[in-house]
Design a protein around this motif. Structure first.
Motif, PDB file in Angstrom:
ATOM      1  N   LEU A  58      53.197  -4.708 -15.773  1.00 26.70           N
ATOM      2  CA  LEU A  58      52.478  -5.615 -16.670  1.00 26.70           C
ATOM      3  C   LEU A  58      51.348  -6.338 -15.944  1.00 26.70           C
ATOM      4  O   LEU A  58      50.272  -6.568 -16.508  1.00 26.70           O
ATOM      5  CB  LEU A  58      53.450  -6.631 -17.273  1.00 26.70           C
ATOM      6  CG  LEU A  58      54.484  -6.079 -18.259  1.00 26.70           C
ATOM      7  CD1 LEU A  58      55.483  -7.172 -18.639  1.00 26.70           C
ATOM      8  CD2 LEU A  58      53.801  -5.534 -19.510  1.00 26.70           C
ATOM      9  N   LEU A  59      51.589  -6.706 -14.689  1.00 24.77           N
ATOM     10  CA  LEU A  59      50.539  -7.370 -13.907  1.00 24.77           C
ATOM     11  C   LEU A  59      49.359  -6.435 -13.677  1.00 24.77           C
ATOM     12  O   LEU A  59      48.197  -6.858 -13.720  1.00 24.77           O
ATOM     13  CB  LEU A  59      51.112  -7.844 -12.567  1.00 24.77           C
ATOM     14  CG  LEU A  59      51.945  -9.123 -12.613  1.00 24.77           C
ATOM     15  CD1 LEU A  59      52.752  -9.282 -11.327  1.00 24.77           C
ATOM     16  CD2 LEU A  59      51.062 -10.344 -12.826  1.00 24.77           C
ATOM     17  N   ILE A  60      49.636  -5.157 -13.426  1.00 16.70           N
ATOM     18  CA  ILE A  60      48.546  -4.188 -13.245  1.00 16.70           C
ATOM     19  C   ILE A  60      47.766  -4.034 -14.549  1.00 16.70           C
ATOM     20  O   ILE A  60      46.519  -4.014 -14.550  1.00 16.70           O
ATOM     21  CB  ILE A  60      49.114  -2.839 -12.764  1.00 16.70           C
ATOM     22  CG1 ILE A  60      49.717  -3.001 -11.356  1.00 16.70           C
ATOM     23  CG2 ILE A  60      48.028  -1.766 -12.753  1.00 16.70           C
ATOM     24  CD1 ILE A  60      50.481  -1.788 -10.870  1.00 16.70           C
ATOM     25  N   GLU A  61      48.488  -3.958 -15.664  1.00 19.76           N
ATOM     26  CA  GLU A  61      47.823  -3.904 -16.970  1.00 19.76           C
ATOM     27  C   GLU A  61      46.932  -5.124 -17.191  1.00 19.76           C
ATOM     28  O   GLU A  61      45.805  -5.018 -17.678  1.00 19.76           O
ATOM     29  CB  GLU A  61      48.873  -3.837 -18.086  1.00 19.76           C
ATOM     30  CG  GLU A  61      49.358  -2.452 -18.427  1.00 19.76           C
ATOM     31  CD  GLU A  61      50.091  -2.439 -19.767  1.00 19.76           C
ATOM     32  OE1 GLU A  61      50.671  -3.470 -20.151  1.00 19.76           O
ATOM     33  OE2 GLU A  61      50.061  -1.388 -20.434  1.00 19.76           O
ATOM     34  N   LEU A  62      47.471  -6.299 -16.842  1.00 23.62           N
ATOM     35  CA  LEU A  62      46.714  -7.540 -17.006  1.00 23.62           C
ATOM     36  C   LEU A  62      45.454  -7.523 -16.144  1.00 23.62           C
ATOM     37  O   LEU A  62      44.371  -7.925 -16.591  1.00 23.62           O
ATOM     38  CB  LEU A  62      47.593  -8.730 -16.634  1.00 23.62           C
ATOM     39  CG  LEU A  62      46.924 -10.107 -16.719  1.00 23.62           C
ATOM     40  CD1 LEU A  62      46.639 -10.474 -18.176  1.00 23.62           C
ATOM     41  CD2 LEU A  62      47.787 -11.178 -16.071  1.00 23.62           C
ATOM     42  N   ALA A  63      45.596  -7.076 -14.889  1.00 23.03           N
ATOM     43  CA  ALA A  63      44.438  -7.032 -13.988  1.00 23.03           C
ATOM     44  C   ALA A  63      43.360  -6.106 -14.539  1.00 23.03           C
ATOM     45  O   ALA A  63      42.157  -6.418 -14.483  1.00 23.03           O
ATOM     46  CB  ALA A  63      44.884  -6.574 -12.600  1.00 23.03           C
ATOM     47  N   ILE A  64      43.786  -4.977 -15.093  1.00 16.70           N
ATOM     48  CA  ILE A  64      42.817  -4.034 -15.661  1.00 16.70           C
ATOM     49  C   ILE A  64      42.125  -4.652 -16.871  1.00 16.70           C
ATOM     50  O   ILE A  64      40.901  -4.576 -17.023  1.00 16.70           O
ATOM     51  CB  ILE A  64      43.525  -2.713 -16.037  1.00 16.70           C
ATOM     52  CG1 ILE A  64      44.012  -1.988 -14.774  1.00 16.70           C
ATOM     53  CG2 ILE A  64      42.590  -1.813 -16.844  1.00 16.70           C
ATOM     54  CD1 ILE A  64      44.924  -0.801 -15.053  1.00 16.70           C
ATOM     55  N   ALA A  65      42.928  -5.299 -17.733  1.00 13.98           N
ATOM     56  CA  ALA A  65      42.384  -5.844 -18.979  1.00 13.98           C
ATOM     57  C   ALA A  65      41.467  -7.036 -18.741  1.00 13.98           C
ATOM     58  O   ALA A  65      40.498  -7.245 -19.485  1.00 13.98           O
ATOM     59  CB  ALA A  65      43.525  -6.244 -19.911  1.00 13.98           C
ATOM     60  N   THR A  66      41.754  -7.835 -17.737  1.00 12.81           N
ATOM     61  CA  THR A  66      40.994  -9.071 -17.511  1.00 12.81           C
ATOM     62  C   THR A  66      39.988  -8.967 -16.376  1.00 12.81           C
ATOM     63  O   THR A  66      39.255  -9.922 -16.108  1.00 12.81           O
ATOM     64  CB  THR A  66      41.954 -10.240 -17.205  1.00 12.81           C
ATOM     65  OG1 THR A  66      42.703  -9.938 -16.018  1.00 12.81           O
ATOM     66  CG2 THR A  66      42.911 -10.464 -18.369  1.00 12.81           C
ATOM     67  N   GLY A  67      39.977  -7.834 -15.671  1.00 11.01           N
ATOM     68  CA  GLY A  67      39.021  -7.672 -14.576  1.00 11.01           C
ATOM     69  C   GLY A  67      39.385  -8.431 -13.323  1.00 11.01           C
ATOM     70  O   GLY A  67      38.523  -8.694 -12.480  1.00 11.01           O
ATOM     71  N   ASN A  68      40.659  -8.785 -13.186  1.00  8.21           N
ATOM     72  CA  ASN A  68      41.109  -9.507 -11.991  1.00  8.21           C
ATOM     73  C   ASN A  68      41.758  -8.553 -10.992  1.00  8.21           C
ATOM     74  O   ASN A  68      42.027  -7.390 -11.289  1.00  8.21           O
ATOM     75  CB  ASN A  68      42.105 -10.597 -12.395  1.00  8.21           C
ATOM     76  CG  ASN A  68      41.407 -11.788 -13.034  1.00  8.21           C
ATOM     77  OD1 ASN A  68      40.641 -12.486 -12.387  1.00  8.21           O
ATOM     78  ND2 ASN A  68      41.664 -12.005 -14.322  1.00  8.21           N
ATOM     79  N   SER A  69      42.029  -9.063  -9.818  1.00  8.32           N
ATOM     80  CA  SER A  69      42.675  -8.271  -8.780  1.00  8.32           C
ATOM     81  C   SER A  69      44.081  -8.796  -8.511  1.00  8.32           C
ATOM     82  O   SER A  69      44.405  -9.931  -8.850  1.00  8.32           O
ATOM     83  CB  SER A  69      41.853  -8.307  -7.491  1.00  8.32           C
ATOM     84  OG  SER A  69      41.768  -9.644  -7.005  1.00  8.32           O
ATOM     85  N   LEU A  70      44.908  -7.974  -7.886  1.00  8.57           N
ATOM     86  CA  LEU A  70      46.265  -8.341  -7.495  1.00  8.57           C
ATOM     87  C   LEU A  70      46.358  -8.337  -5.983  1.00  8.57           C
ATOM     88  O   LEU A  70      45.887  -7.400  -5.320  1.00  8.57           O
ATOM     89  CB  LEU A  70      47.286  -7.354  -8.070  1.00  8.57           C
ATOM     90  CG  LEU A  70      47.324  -7.189  -9.585  1.00  8.57           C
ATOM     91  CD1 LEU A  70      48.403  -6.183  -9.977  1.00  8.57           C
ATOM     92  CD2 LEU A  70      47.569  -8.520 -10.281  1.00  8.57           C
TER      93      LEU A  70
END
Length: 986
Positions: A58-70
């Motif tokens: 889910l965090l990877i999905e969020l990073a992709i959707a919001t343009g953020n990094s992990l």
């Protein structure tokens, strides 16, 4: 900036509904996670604490959707800024800490990334196995971090690095696909590359296969990467190792993408499970030859000689580390082996299955060193002494930071590695350059046996010239390492610190290959960007740069660290405060219970540093953010002893609370606790009334609610008289005075609650030949200090010092029964009284002894012995008071309780009991208090039969033990008094 925005709201809301772990965007958490053990600081946009693999997806999905990094993170002990960044910090240390499977037959173990290295070995030990790579931070370093940095440590000359031991990794690629990497045969690689599929995993294999078969690439890699003789090599991605595997020629090594993931610093892959090869336990017998040298060069030439004897480790520390160790309370015993004033110490460890063979090899090595006139002393440590020596070495990272002031040994060139045969020449040329061009001193310590020394120039990064020198040294040393065919990073990784210079080390062609590897794995740059490739300049985002420093007026004198900010900045971020109860020690009890970074000593130092360097803070000591993070500090003093930098958060917290009260007013509960001596004086007029209120269920509930105490916590009761009143009516024993006089400090706890302890102590001392006088004095001020009423505590300290110095002769001693009270004279009073009274306070402090210290000195002098005591057998288990462990020693407690000949005495290996004065009474702290007790102390006491005596000097400790186990713990003087043979003791 919040993660939430109009464009991203839908994705974020969907994520938060499905995410089962913790997710925080609050400023406090972000500030705590804005730094690690490096010199860098950058605010992340959020911090996540995933519980499951699905959470990470889910965090990877969020990073992709919001343009953020992990940014994956475990213990946060990175020295090159690997886990500092502006994206979402993903802390897997809280939940991903399971040892999934141990296979003792095939000698492997499968773990989650949050498993601590030393705790893994505790689990492996019953199978006679262990995981070999060992960092100096191994009591809190986690396997995920060790994989990310390809950690190795002191014994890498035998056991290699984490890369060498990694068999399988499971986790996520940057598109969210869950994959497993393991050994791949040439046929399997061919099959994968010929698949019709175009998924990310297949593209990675195809791209690497093509890259590593290309003749030009192979030629450039062979030519530019570190020399094969350099065994420690973390520069960039290890393409030089991957190309020398079976699919690409006549090589012995198998192709395994785990070996690429190891050392990739979370930039390519998010690991959720790691399978490691284990080794058999090392040989049973060990010895450390501690060779003393007059120069660094001499020690490195000796290192080459030592390597002929196949040591398991050869570690160097220099005079800076030795000086830092001498300033560290916990390491003073470890420094006792040092003879004279050496410039360098080489710790050479040999192991063997035979004591005789070990002794022979040690002697042969000693003769060889003498043959070449290398070293002026060669003491050898065995057994527990050898362990002490290694504690001295492991503390190197922290103790070099305990230099007061802004000039600090800086991590900038601390990870360079060359061939051991070139190491003397390399270090000689480097030191000459540092002196001639920059005129800076340099700390040396680390892994001489594998060609890597941790080098730390002493710089002030708060100044523009210091930052300029920081960069210039990095550039110069990069060229020097290249000249010697070395690696810019031996084990700590590239991170933000060295990535900029990878092109200088391996050339532009190979640098472009690294960029292609990153693009293969992570086309959208979602995993830990800015590390290894496309990094920002190494002198950007430095901690402490361009800050506006607040230097608030303080009650405590912080001149030994220059200022309050200086005291906070002693914290190196090394994370020693993240060790758990399984590793032993006291620091940090709240972290041991919660496993939350917010509850570490490091976090408390970090958040106060933020407040003191934030220009928007008009009253930094009135900060609610700081108060929130300080809340679960028990003021146990464990950090004052166990933190390598001796960061005394208890003292810092007390000063902060004084400032917070000044800004917001003092709460009723704090005033009640600080005024407990006066309250007890009033209640002692008629103790039965108070005791009824304290014990009656209805009345006590009202009292507890009024005071902000937890209803399940029992209240202490008053004795029928005070100790002072009893003493005035007391007729001394006929033996009193035979061996002199002592002055007893009738502290505020013993005088009202623990009167039987005071009576037993006085009668014991008199029976043993000492006249007892209780001088005129006030309470110790401990309660006022703990609640931050320092101005009140200061007045108490001044009056006590003046009164006691006028009553106690120069050869007299002041003996205390309650450790937290008497040790206040040796600790806080020294920085609390005005300068005009400082000398008197120090002189008095030198004559303030705990009861066990006093009795132990009399045992050593032969004044008292076992004759008056029973010969009946008895088993005793001691729980030590935190302040005693931090500021003194429990060895005296053990020795005095062994006065009766057949008393078997052992320490309970527990840290803080969890009570810590008023902390365990307070409503909001009760649960944490009991969780701390349940870590070690309560279970160990429950295991003991009822015939075993439980000893505890602290009144809070005894109260906590009673509430937590229903066992009555006794003060050691009560046990000794009861052990006297004569019936007169009753």
């Amino acid at each position: 900036m919040s993660l939430l925005s109009n464009r991203k709201t839908i994705a974020t809301r969907k994520f938060k509904r499905a995410f089962s772990g913790g997710f925080s965007e609050d400023p406090v958490t972000r500030k705590i996670y804005s730094t690690d053990a490096s010199v860098y600081q950058e605010m992340p946009i959020a911090v996540a604490f995933p519980k499951t693999e699905h959470d990470i997806f889910l965090l990877i999905e969020l990073a992709i959707a919001t343009g953020n990094s992990l940014i994956p993170r475990t213990a946060g002990t990175s020295l090159a800024g690997q886990v500092v960044g502006s994206g979402i910090i993903v802390d897997v240390s809280r939940h991903f800490n399971e040892i999934v499977e141990i296979n003792p037959i095939d000698r492997w173990v499968r773990v989650q990334p949050g498993v601590i290295r030393n705790e893994l070995n505790m689990a492996l030990r019953p199978h006679r196995l262990f995981f070999g790579p060992e960092t100096s931070t191994s009591n809190r370093a986690m396997i995920g971090g060790m994989l990310g940095n390809n950690a190795c440590g002191a014994n890498s000359i035998v056991y290699g690095s984490t890369r060498d031991k990694t068999l399988i990794v499971r986790g996520f690629l940057a598109d969210g696909s869950l994959v497993t990497f393991r050994e791949t045969s040439p046929a399997e690689l061919t099959e994968i590359c010929s698949r019709q599929s175009d998924d990310l995993e297949t593209r990675i294999y195809r791209g690497l296969d093509k890259m590593l078969r290309d003749p030009l690439n192979r030629s450039e890699i062979e030519k530019q990467f570190p020399a094969p003789q350099v065994t420690r090599r973390n520069t960039g991605y290890p393409l030089d190792l991957l190309m020398k595997t079976r699919p690409f020629g006549d090589f012995d090594n198998p192709f395994n993408l785990c070996h690429l993931i190891a050392g990739s610093e979370g930039t390519l892959f998010f690991a959720t499970e790691i399978t490691l090869q284990c080794d058999d336990l090392p040989p049973k017998y060990a010895a450390v030859l501690c060779a003393h040298f007059r120069s660094i060069d001499e020690s490195l030439r000796a290192n080459i000689v030592a390597m002929k004897f196949n040591p398991t480790a050869s570690e160097l520390i220099d005079r800076f580390v030795l000086e830092g160790a001498r300033r560290n309370i916990a390491l003073q015993q470890a420094t006792s082996l040092i003879v004279g004033d050496p410039t360098a110490l080489l710790m050479i460890e040999l192991r063997d299955h035979s004591e005789q063979d070990l002794a022979r090899r040690i002697e042969e090595m000693r003769r060889e060193l003498n043959k070449y006139s290398l070293g002026f002393e060669h003491p050898v440590a065995f057994g527990d002494d050898a362990k002490q020596v290694w504690e001295l070495r492991r503390a190197g990272l922290g103790v070099v930071a305990n230099i007061p002031g802004d000039n600090k040994p800086v991590t900038v060139i601390e990870d360079t590695a060359v061939s051991i045969h070139l190491l003397p020449s390399y270090i000689k040329e480097l030191n000459l350059m540092l002196k001639s061009e920059f005129n800076v001193d340099c700390v040396h310590y680390g892994h001489a046996g594998s060609g890597e020394l941790h080098l730390r120039p002493v710089l002030d990064l708060k100044t523009e010239s210091g930052r300029e020198t920081f960069r210039r040294i990095a550039m110069k040393v990069t060229k020097l390492v290249k000249k010697f065919g070395g690696s810019l990073s031996g084990e700590h990784g590239d991170g933000r610190l060295r990535s900029e210079f990878i092109a200088e080390m391996i050339g532009p062609h190979n640098t472009e290959l690294l960029r292609r590897v990153k693009q293969l794995f992570d086309p959208c740059n979602r995993f830990n960007p800015g590390k290894i490739v496309d990094s920002p300049p190494m002198d950007h985002q430095l901690r402490g740069c361009n800050q506006s420093e607040h230097q608030p007026a303080t009650v405590f004198d912080f001149s030994d660290t220059i200022s309050l900010l200086g005291a906070v900045e002693m914290c190196s971020g090394s994370g020693d405060c993240r060790k758990t109860e399984l590793s032993g020690g006291t620091m940090c009890p709240s972290y041991m219970a919660t496993r939350a970074e917010q509850d570490t000593t490091r976090a408390r130092a970090n958040i106060l540093r933020h407040a003191l360097t934030d220009s928007s803070q008009l009253k930094p000591l009135g900060s609610d953010e700081v108060k929130q993070v300080m809340d679960l500090c028990l003021s146990c003093k464990g950090c004052k002893n166990e933190c390598p930098s001796n960061v005394d958060i208890a003292k810092i917290k007390a000063e902060f609370l004084q400032g917070y009260h000044d800004a917001h007013g003092t709460p009723l509960r704090s005033r009640l606790i600080a005024g407990i001596d006066r309250i007890n004086r009033l209640n002692s007029v008629w103790p039965p009334l108070y005791n009824f209120m304290a014990t009656n269920r209805f009345c006590s509930s009202m009292v507890k609610r009024l005071c902000g105490f937890h209803v399940r916590r029992s209240l202490p009761t008053l004795y029928r008289t005070t100790l002072r009143s009893w003493f005035r009516r007391h007729t001394p024993h006929r033996n009193a005075g035979a061996h002199g006089e002592i002055f007893l400090f009738a502290d505020e706890f013993t005088n009202y609650y623990d009167v039987p302890v005071g009576i037993a102590a006085i009668e014991l001392f008199e029976r043993l030949g000492f006249a007892v006088t209780i001088p005129k004095h006030l309470e110790s001020g401990r309660a006022s200090i703990s609640k931050g009423l320092l101005l009140k505590a200061q007045k108490i300290a001044v009056r006590n010092v003046k009164w006691l110095t006028s009553q106690i002769p120069k050869n007299g001693v002041l003996v205390g029964l309650e450790p937290s009270a008497i040790l206040t004279f040796r600790d806080e009073y020294l920085n609390l009284v005005p300068r005009t009274l400082r000398d008197s306070t120090h002189e008095l402090a030198s004559r303030c002894l705990m009861f066990d210290e006093f009795l132990d000195t009399q045992i050593q002098h032969g004044t008292i012995n076992s004759t008056p005591f029973t010969k009946q057998p008895q088993t005793i288990r001691i729980h030590g008071h935190c302040h005693q462990k931090a500021l003194g020693s429990l060895a005296s407690s053990v020795r005095i309780l062994q006065l009766p000949q057949n008393y078997q005495v052992k320490l309970i290996p527990a840290g803080c009991c969890g009570m810590a004065g008023s902390f365990g009474f307070e409503r909001e702290h009760y649960d944490v208090s009991m969780r701390i007790g349940e870590l070690v102390l309560f279970p160990r006491i429950r295991e003991e039969p009822n015939t075993t005596l439980i000893a505890a000097a602290g009144t809070s400790c005894r109260h906590q033990i009673l509430d937590g186990t229903a066992r009555l713990a006794q003060h050691p003087v009560q046990i000794l008094f009861d052990a006297l043979q004569s019936p007169e003791n009753h």
